[in-house]
Design an enzyme around this catalytic site. Structure first.
Site, short mmCIF file in Angstrom:
data_model
loop_
_atom_site.label_atom_id
_atom_site.label_comp_id
_atom_site.label_asym_id
_atom_site.label_seq_id
_atom_site.Cartn_x
_atom_site.Cartn_y
_atom_site.Cartn_z
N HIS A 95 5.00 -7.38 0.18
CA HIS A 95 4.66 -8.72 -0.32
C HIS A 95 5.30 -8.67 -1.66
CE1 HIS A 95 1.34 -9.47 2.57
NE2 HIS A 95 1.40 -8.19 2.76
N ASP A 144 1.02 -1.09 0.07
CA ASP A 144 0.18 -0.16 -0.20
C ASP A 144 0.91 1.17 0.01
OD1 ASP A 144 -2.16 -1.80 0.26
OD2 ASP A 144 -2.96 -0.59 1.92
N SER A 147 8.52 3.90 5.06
CA SER A 147 9.70 4.47 4.16
C SER A 147 9.27 4.05 2.75
CB SER A 147 11.11 3.57 4.46
OG SER A 147 11.78 4.15 3.72
#
EC number: 4.1.1.65
Length: 288
Positions: A146, A89, A252
């Site tokens: 992921h 995300d 980050s």
């Protein structure tokens, strides 16, 4: 005002501040931890209904809250076999071709893939003529990373460096930002060639964690550390598309490098400034 913000980043003791925040983030401070979590949720408008555990009181540490799991049904992984999935995300900072070994950062700024990968010319050469994508994770975002495609880990490199903020303002004003900040480079072997997942640290990013090694904490100093991994046999680390590969303990940026002829085209909506959601279509694979 922007120039003052950038100047302060050069002056601040960024490593000291990050270590200090890291100690608090890992501490089980009871009511204090809960109060900070509630403030953070309100400040950054975090939708806790997406979390597997929506109650702030359930998290013993700030790190546990920050790396919270989401309800899996909210981030389904795209099933098309010829499509990569978004790994995080966040928001796309930049994406496009790697041209003569250079990666575009922002107007007037670029850096080399060799510098990003810790100065290793051999590793960088594997991505000549390929593509890159840089995705920024804001404080409000889900902070687990992921796999965009199934891959087998072949190498991990820790590169020491600065800890500048990695927000859009800093990316526009600090030359070579992502190649000068502390970072962890993971190289995977995939059906379309090598994939580099570069997890870039930032101010107050207490640590970076991977699934196979836990928190990456090499000795202090300026030395680059690398670890090679077997790609076959029982000790090989193979992660399926959509599987978790790492976490940021405070937010980050991730930079991904793809080999030449790996990507046919980025998916609709994958362009600078656009929001990403883990699992959605990211890029179409070129027919091999």
């Amino acid at each position: 005002m922007d120039s003052i913000k950038i100047a302060l980043q050069y002056m601040l003791p960024k490593h000291f501040l990050s270590r200090l925040v890291g100690k608090f983030a890992a501490a089980e401070a009871g009511a204090i931890t809960t109060a900070v979590i509630k403030w953070f949720i309100k400040q950054y408008k975090i939708d806790m209904s997406e979390a597997q555990q929506p109650e702030p009181e359930a998290y013993k540490t700030f790190n546990a809250f920050f790396t919270r799991a989401l309800k899996p049904e909210l981030r389904p992984i795209c099933q098309e076999s010829n499509m990569m999935a978004h790994p995080v995300d966040g928001a796309v900072s930049q994406c496009g071709p790697i041209e003569a070994g250079n990666i575009f950062q922002a107007k007037g700024h670029s850096y080399t893939s060799e510098a990003l990968l810790g100065g290793n010319k051999t590793d960088a050469a594997r991505f000549d003529g390929g593509d890159f994508a840089t995705i920024y994770l804001a404080p409000k975002d889900y902070h687990r990373l992921h796999m965009p495609i199934t891959g087998t880990l072949s190498k991990m490199t820790y590169v020491p460096g600065d800890l500048f903020s990695v927000n859009p303002l800093t990316a526009q004003n600090v030359p070579g930002l992502f190649a000068r900040n502390e970072r962890v480079v993971a190289i995977f072997e995939t059906e379309v060639g090598p994939l580099a997942m570069v997890l870039v640290g930032a101010t107050i990013v207490a640590s970076i964690e991977t699934i196979w090694s836990g928190t990456v904490t090499p000795p202090g100093g300026k030395q680059v550390f690398s670890w090679d991994y077997p790609t076959t046999g029982p000790e090989a680390v193979t992660l399926e598309k959509g599987a978790e590969m790492g976490r940021f303990k405070l937010g980050s940026t991730v930079v991904m490098l793809f080999a030449q002829d790996a990507i046919e085209t980025f998916a609709d909506g994958v362009e600078p400034g656009e929001t990403t959601r883990m699992g959605q279509p990211f890029a179409r694979l070129k027919q091999q």
